[in-house]
Design a protein around this motif. Structure first.
Motif, PDB file in Angstrom:
ATOM      1  N   MET A  51       8.094  49.780  34.251  1.00 19.94           N
ATOM      2  CA  MET A  51       8.445  48.574  33.485  1.00 19.94           C
ATOM      3  C   MET A  51       7.350  48.351  32.444  1.00 19.94           C
ATOM      4  O   MET A  51       6.405  47.601  32.681  1.00 19.94           O
ATOM      5  N   ASN A  68       5.445  44.783  28.315  1.00 14.21           N
ATOM      6  CA  ASN A  68       5.303  43.321  28.383  1.00 14.21           C
ATOM      7  C   ASN A  68       4.300  42.797  27.356  1.00 14.21           C
ATOM      8  O   ASN A  68       4.527  41.769  26.704  1.00 14.21           O
ATOM      9  N   ARG A  82      -0.575  37.893  26.433  1.00 14.21           N
ATOM     10  CA  ARG A  82       0.087  38.951  27.212  1.00 14.21           C
ATOM     11  C   ARG A  82       0.749  38.424  28.478  1.00 14.21           C
ATOM     12  O   ARG A  82       1.802  38.915  28.900  1.00 14.21           O
ATOM     13  N   HIS A  90       4.319  39.144  30.711  1.00 15.90           N
ATOM     14  CA  HIS A  90       4.504  39.481  32.128  1.00 15.90           C
ATOM     15  C   HIS A  90       5.487  38.509  32.776  1.00 15.90           C
ATOM     16  O   HIS A  90       6.303  38.901  33.605  1.00 15.90           O
ATOM     17  N   ALA A 112       5.011  48.035  39.263  1.00 13.80           N
ATOM     18  CA  ALA A 112       4.574  46.713  38.828  1.00 13.80           C
ATOM     19  C   ALA A 112       3.092  46.694  38.459  1.00 13.80           C
ATOM     20  O   ALA A 112       2.666  45.902  37.613  1.00 13.80           O
ATOM     21  N   ARG A 153      -7.894  46.668  33.588  1.00 19.04           N
ATOM     22  CA  ARG A 153      -7.595  45.676  32.523  1.00 19.04           C
ATOM     23  C   ARG A 153      -8.571  44.505  32.607  1.00 19.04           C
ATOM     24  O   ARG A 153      -9.242  44.319  33.626  1.00 19.04           O
ATOM     25  N   LEU A 161      -1.819  38.372  36.612  1.00 16.94           N
ATOM     26  CA  LEU A 161      -0.772  39.178  37.255  1.00 16.94           C
ATOM     27  C   LEU A 161      -0.709  38.882  38.751  1.00 16.94           C
ATOM     28  O   LEU A 161       0.379  38.776  39.324  1.00 16.94           O
TER      29      LEU A 161
HETATM   30  C1  IPE Z   1       3.698  46.686  31.767  1.00 14.97           C
HETATM   31  O1  IPE Z   1       3.515  46.142  30.520  1.00 14.97           O
HETATM   32  C2  IPE Z   1       3.207  45.772  32.875  1.00 14.97           C
HETATM   33  C3  IPE Z   1       1.991  46.241  33.557  1.00 14.97           C
HETATM   34  C4  IPE Z   1       1.383  47.368  33.358  1.00 14.97           C
HETATM   35  C5  IPE Z   1       1.431  45.342  34.550  1.00 14.97           C
HETATM   36  P1  IPE Z   1       2.143  46.303  29.744  1.00 14.97           P
HETATM   37  O2  IPE Z   1       1.258  45.169  30.114  1.00 14.97           O
HETATM   38  O3  IPE Z   1       1.566  47.653  29.950  1.00 14.97           O
HETATM   39  O4  IPE Z   1       2.631  46.139  28.246  1.00 14.97           O
HETATM   40  P2  IPE Z   1       2.149  46.955  26.973  1.00 14.97           P
HETATM   41  O5  IPE Z   1       2.324  48.417  27.290  1.00 14.97           O
HETATM   42  O6  IPE Z   1       0.719  46.593  26.740  1.00 14.97           O
HETATM   43  O7  IPE Z   1       3.055  46.485  25.880  1.00 14.97           O
END
Ligand code: IPE
Ligand code: IPE
Ligand code: MG
Length: 248
Positions: A17, A20, A31, A35, A61, A69, A77
């Protein structure tokens, strides 16, 4: 006139997925908002699987690498997981969805670990859809933990190393006992696996879409299904051999 055989349905769909963050950035929002919107897309995806009679759905997920991160994003999250668990579990149980978490649970706070275990207990009777949520999951971790468990048994004399074959190895991996994923979907436009299911994807059909995860709806999933149904899965055989086989 002979009837066309029904188009094959994937028994197990596995989804990365992704997208987001970009979805939120495109709206000038943090961001975390992406989510949150992603969590709503999860519900649409579960609805779609139930409507189509899919047996198993595995959602990526949070990867073992996502701990890298920024702490604020990781924290947000975790809050989102906690809230989603509290909010959704009763409804999942009512709809006969069985929830399981795969990944390194020890990495989570005791509170979150307890709630995951509780959610699994409360949905244990579900027989319509097996929903696996991969959290702190890595495909390499999965292979290593399977190897470690076999090595422990061998060292303790419970297992003859020569008896290790693919079936036994597979039985120690995270999705043991479930049909192998036959359709992998990654949203967000990247063409990579990012350490998702490595062992289990050996013969999975791969589908990539640029649609960002929060924008996923039934039409996006219908398109993935239609693409899957146009494929010929040969499993190493020839096309002629496959067409002689009775469709399963
Ligand atoms: C996926 O979306 C969700 C997780 C990895 C938790 P991202 O957060 O990686 O979204 P982008 O890739 O930065 O757009
Ligand atoms: C993969 O997405 C993990 C999840 C969707 C949970 P990432 O956004 O973390 O993957 P990379 O970093 O682009 O490979
Ligand atoms: Mg991403």
């Amino acid at each position: 006139m002979s009837e066309q055989p029904a188009a094959p349905l994937p028994r197990h769909i596995a989804i990365v997925m992704d997208g987001n963050g970009r979805w939120a950035r495109a709206r000038g929002r943090p961001r975390t908002i992406g989510h949150r919107a992603g969590a709503r897309a999860v519900n649409r995806c579960i609805d779609w699987c139930l409507a189509h009679g899919i047996e198993a759905l595995t959602l990526f997920a949070f990867s073992s690498e996502n701990w890298r991160r920024p702490p604020e994003e990781v924290g947000a999250l975790m809050q989102l997981f906690l809230r989603a668990l509290d909010r959704e579990v009763d409804e999942l149980a009512r709809r006969s969805v069985r929830l399981r978490f795969i990944g390194q649970r020890e990495a989570f706070t005791p509170d979150l670990q307890q709630r995951m275990a509780l959610a699994e207990r409360l949905t244990a009777q579900g027989g319509r859809l097996q929903l696996n949520i991969a959290v702190s999951y890595g495909g390499r971790w999965d292979i290593v933990q399977a190897a470690r468990s076999l090595a422990e048994d061998a060292a303790a004399g419970r297992l003859e190393p020569g008896s290790i074959d693919e079936a036994l190895f597979g039985s120690r991996t995270s999705l043991a006992g479930q049909p192998e994923p036959d359709l992998f979907i990654r949203t967000g436009g990247e063409h990579r696996i990012s350490n998702f299911l490595l062992w289990q994807l050996a013969y999975c059909e791969l589908y990539f879409t640029p649609v960002l995860w929060p924008d996923v709806d039934a039409a996006v999933l219908d398109a993935a299904l239609a693409d899957f149904q146009r494929r010929e899965r040969r499993f190493g055989m020839t096309s002629e051999q496959r067409s002689r086989e009775v469709p399963t």
